[in-house]
Write an enzyme that holds these catalytic residues in place. Sequence first.
Site, mmCIF file in Angstrom:
data_model
loop_
_atom_site.group_PDB
_atom_site.id
_atom_site.type_symbol
_atom_site.label_atom_id
_atom_site.label_comp_id
_atom_site.label_asym_id
_atom_site.label_seq_id
_atom_site.Cartn_x
_atom_site.Cartn_y
_atom_site.Cartn_z
ATOM 1 N N CYS A 54 -19.148 3.800 -32.814
ATOM 2 C CA CYS A 54 -19.953 2.971 -33.698
ATOM 3 C C CYS A 54 -19.379 1.552 -33.712
ATOM 4 O O CYS A 54 -18.170 1.355 -33.731
ATOM 5 C CB CYS A 54 -20.011 3.474 -35.142
ATOM 6 S SG CYS A 54 -20.748 5.091 -35.311
ATOM 7 N N ARG A 63 -19.787 0.789 -27.852
ATOM 8 C CA ARG A 63 -19.124 1.722 -28.765
ATOM 9 C C ARG A 63 -20.049 2.862 -29.202
ATOM 10 O O ARG A 63 -19.605 3.804 -29.871
ATOM 11 C CB ARG A 63 -18.644 0.971 -30.022
ATOM 12 C CG ARG A 63 -17.677 -0.150 -29.725
ATOM 13 C CD ARG A 63 -17.309 -0.883 -30.995
ATOM 14 N NE ARG A 63 -16.535 -0.036 -31.879
ATOM 15 C CZ ARG A 63 -15.224 0.060 -31.865
ATOM 16 N NH1 ARG A 63 -14.524 -0.656 -31.006
ATOM 17 N NH2 ARG A 63 -14.594 0.851 -32.705
ATOM 18 N N TRP A 104 -22.816 5.850 -32.776
ATOM 19 C CA TRP A 104 -22.534 7.028 -31.953
ATOM 20 C C TRP A 104 -22.517 8.192 -32.942
ATOM 21 O O TRP A 104 -21.648 8.263 -33.812
ATOM 22 C CB TRP A 104 -21.187 6.887 -31.236
ATOM 23 C CG TRP A 104 -20.921 7.985 -30.270
ATOM 24 C CD1 TRP A 104 -21.343 8.052 -28.978
ATOM 25 C CD2 TRP A 104 -20.161 9.182 -30.506
ATOM 26 N NE1 TRP A 104 -20.902 9.210 -28.398
ATOM 27 C CE2 TRP A 104 -20.172 9.925 -29.303
ATOM 28 C CE3 TRP A 104 -19.463 9.694 -31.597
ATOM 29 C CZ2 TRP A 104 -19.527 11.149 -29.169
ATOM 30 C CZ3 TRP A 104 -18.821 10.908 -31.471
ATOM 31 C CH2 TRP A 104 -18.862 11.624 -30.269
ATOM 32 N N ASN A 121 -17.972 2.882 -39.608
ATOM 33 C CA ASN A 121 -17.483 3.472 -38.359
ATOM 34 C C ASN A 121 -16.330 4.388 -38.741
ATOM 35 O O ASN A 121 -15.356 3.935 -39.328
ATOM 36 C CB ASN A 121 -16.999 2.358 -37.418
ATOM 37 C CG ASN A 121 -16.194 2.903 -36.250
ATOM 38 O OD1 ASN A 121 -16.461 4.008 -35.773
ATOM 39 N ND2 ASN A 121 -15.232 2.135 -35.778
ATOM 40 N N GLY A 122 -16.463 5.682 -38.437
ATOM 41 C CA GLY A 122 -15.400 6.628 -38.789
ATOM 42 C C GLY A 122 -16.006 7.928 -39.261
ATOM 43 O O GLY A 122 -17.188 8.193 -39.026
ATOM 44 N N GLU A 163 -9.244 11.812 -11.620
ATOM 45 C CA GLU A 163 -9.947 10.619 -12.099
ATOM 46 C C GLU A 163 -11.258 10.416 -11.331
ATOM 47 O O GLU A 163 -12.280 10.062 -11.920
ATOM 48 C CB GLU A 163 -9.016 9.398 -11.975
ATOM 49 C CG GLU A 163 -9.629 8.039 -12.221
ATOM 50 C CD GLU A 163 -10.244 7.848 -13.607
ATOM 51 O OE1 GLU A 163 -10.100 8.733 -14.468
ATOM 52 O OE2 GLU A 163 -10.890 6.807 -13.813
ATOM 53 N N LYS A 167 -14.947 10.286 -13.062
ATOM 54 C CA LYS A 167 -15.872 9.143 -12.891
ATOM 55 C C LYS A 167 -17.256 9.637 -12.491
ATOM 56 O O LYS A 167 -18.258 9.190 -13.024
ATOM 57 C CB LYS A 167 -15.372 8.171 -11.822
ATOM 58 C CG LYS A 167 -14.258 7.263 -12.169
ATOM 59 C CD LYS A 167 -14.561 6.150 -13.135
ATOM 60 C CE LYS A 167 -14.400 6.587 -14.548
ATOM 61 N NZ LYS A 167 -13.117 6.591 -15.133
ATOM 62 N N GLU A 179 -19.000 11.562 -15.505
ATOM 63 C CA GLU A 179 -19.428 10.853 -16.712
ATOM 64 C C GLU A 179 -20.580 9.891 -16.481
ATOM 65 O O GLU A 179 -21.356 9.643 -17.394
ATOM 66 C CB GLU A 179 -18.252 10.178 -17.425
ATOM 67 C CG GLU A 179 -17.616 9.042 -16.700
ATOM 68 C CD GLU A 179 -16.462 8.442 -17.478
ATOM 69 O OE1 GLU A 179 -16.406 8.586 -18.703
ATOM 70 O OE2 GLU A 179 -15.603 7.801 -16.841
ATOM 71 N N HIS A 209 -6.591 29.015 -4.340
ATOM 72 C CA HIS A 209 -6.386 29.976 -5.427
ATOM 73 C C HIS A 209 -7.630 30.131 -6.302
ATOM 74 O O HIS A 209 -7.524 30.594 -7.435
ATOM 75 C CB HIS A 209 -5.181 29.557 -6.282
ATOM 76 C CG HIS A 209 -3.905 29.539 -5.506
ATOM 77 N ND1 HIS A 209 -3.275 30.682 -5.061
ATOM 78 C CD2 HIS A 209 -3.165 28.502 -5.041
ATOM 79 C CE1 HIS A 209 -2.195 30.350 -4.379
ATOM 80 N NE2 HIS A 209 -2.106 29.030 -4.352
ATOM 81 N N LYS A 247 -17.434 4.023 -25.660
ATOM 82 C CA LYS A 247 -16.251 3.448 -25.030
ATOM 83 C C LYS A 247 -14.979 3.784 -25.781
ATOM 84 O O LYS A 247 -13.981 4.140 -25.193
ATOM 85 C CB LYS A 247 -16.433 1.929 -24.937
ATOM 86 C CG LYS A 247 -15.298 1.199 -24.245
ATOM 87 C CD LYS A 247 -15.318 1.454 -22.771
ATOM 88 C CE LYS A 247 -14.181 0.768 -22.040
ATOM 89 N NZ LYS A 247 -13.993 1.364 -20.705
#
Length: 615
Positions: A2, A27, A74, A100-101, A488, A492, A495, A511, A610
């Site tokens: 947010c 955000r 968000w 925000n929170g 990584e 990428k 997402e 395995h 983000k």
Amino acid sequence: MCGIVGYLGDNPVYPVLIKGLARLEYRGYDSAGISVIENGKLELYKCKGKVADLERHVNGKLQSGFVGIGHTRWATHGPPNDVNAHPHASDSGKLHIIHNGIIENYATLKEELINRGHVLKSDTDTEILIHLIEDIQMRERVDLLEAVRMALNGVIGAYAIVIIDADHPDTLIAAKKSSPLVIGIGEGHNEFYLASDATPLVEYTKNVVYLEDEEIAVVNRKTGLSIRNIKNQEKTPYIQELEIQLEVLEKGGYDHFMLKEINEQPASIRDCLRGRLQLQKGSVTLGGIKDYEQKLVHAKRIIFVACGTSYYAGLVGEYLFEDLARIPVEVEYASEFRYRNPIIGENDIVIAISQSGETADTLAAIELAKAKGATIIGICNVVGSSIARLTDAGSYTHAGPEIGVASTKAFTAQVTVLTLMALGIAHRKGSISDSKFHRSLVELDSIPEKVNQVLEVNAQIRDIANIYKDADNALYLGRGFTYPVALEGALKLKEISYIHAEGYPAAEMKHGPIALIDEEMPVFVIATKGASYEKVVSNIQEVKARKGKVIAIINYGDTVVKELADHTIEIPETDDCLVPLLSVVPLQLLSYYVAVMRGCNVDQPRNLAKSVTVE
Ligand code: M6R
């Protein structure tokens, strides 16, 4: 997550809020809303969707206000829809709030409020808070500031809030705990900007105050800025100067921030090395951790805590610190570390890695380690962020603002700082020879130029992306220093293109994951020259024997893997320990192009934000 923004001043508020929200949209982008006082009345516009949807919704109707608040969401409590969008209003409709929170005890508070006759419209925790504040104001007959203070004393959780009051158009009240809030002070000290981070403020002012936890700020057109904490103690605002330039917040001719940020890496790595790697003197200096050098040299154990891409940078750090500095390292997901009663004490050094410096789990892990007496070092990108301020010492990555939700240049900058740290400590400790140290410094200094060369394979990577863009799954393999790069690379792709991808240590494939391989499965292998080269070649053969498609990242002139693989991407040779900085770049580009070709929103992938300021 947010983004919140507020403005009080002599300029029309609407453009300031909309521009600010667009900057903070990284955000969260589930919904957006604003409240503005126009002609003595609070006007509220909010809707599901992005800031552009909000602009269409407002449709030029807000013209004359000079004070207002805005929010980009968000979703945590309740689905993304118009009703759950912020701002939220009190019972009387005279107070509006953005938040925000997370208010953790919202269920109890909600029950109490409903019992007292409050009617709540949304599913959010935020709406509870504004009802609670007005409830206290009425019952206790106190002013708004005191009601906010009393309410916050009864709240458990994280918040950055701004409240606007229809009866007091000259004032905004803000407060924060565990979520960030910065106040920009405009010219003449009677103009104020409030925001989750400094990006909405840069074009208006360089003078900012970062609010501390449990502080409440009042900005007033006549009396200026005053701060007190929730215990009612007055605080002196500490004004700092912002260093961000406006240009770095624009796309600069690129189609997406992610592509711009990938291409910025030669410069961002150079910025990260600047003044720290001194080739002439043959030394490494990280000013921010100077006082902790001896402690690091004598450390018996280092623990990295981080999330997501920063966690993978921590894994590279593990290989670097163990190989070069011979210090045992553990790398922990911050979210696990904080809840698993870790054995940690005064002799431990915890290194927290975070691009945003606001990740809730990483913050909580730091607090836990701090309480147990450990020394905390931070590696953050955002200057003045909560993590940067909470740690005992630290090094900034100097990558500049990273706007694309998928982290790219922040990762390579984190790995660069970790490389500098590991080399510097190793040299002081004597665990590497003078000649190896100097060779490594020379090689590290050449990395920005080598990243430039890697970026030249752009067109070839686009062609490969075109071939595999419709894959349902992908496997990424690496070994040693490149194992974290495989992780990584897979993250990428996942997402931003929503293709299921997994990263594995190349030798682990047999395995289990080898069962997935068939002619449909693209396998991205980092097969650069180095300690495990021959072993990785064998792993490639195992994939080919099962008809998997191999896309290998190799060094210039490697004919062995070229023969075996379906496609190769050639990159320059470098020291084993520096390969992550080069080999990750083609994987970033590949994910980018696949996502673009699949029509995905590269900079704002679905469900993500983000900076993850909730746990
Ligand atoms: O700001 P931080 O580095 O603490 O963020 C950690 C993760 O949320 C972040 O790396 C996330 O995984 C990114 N989307 C990766 O691209």
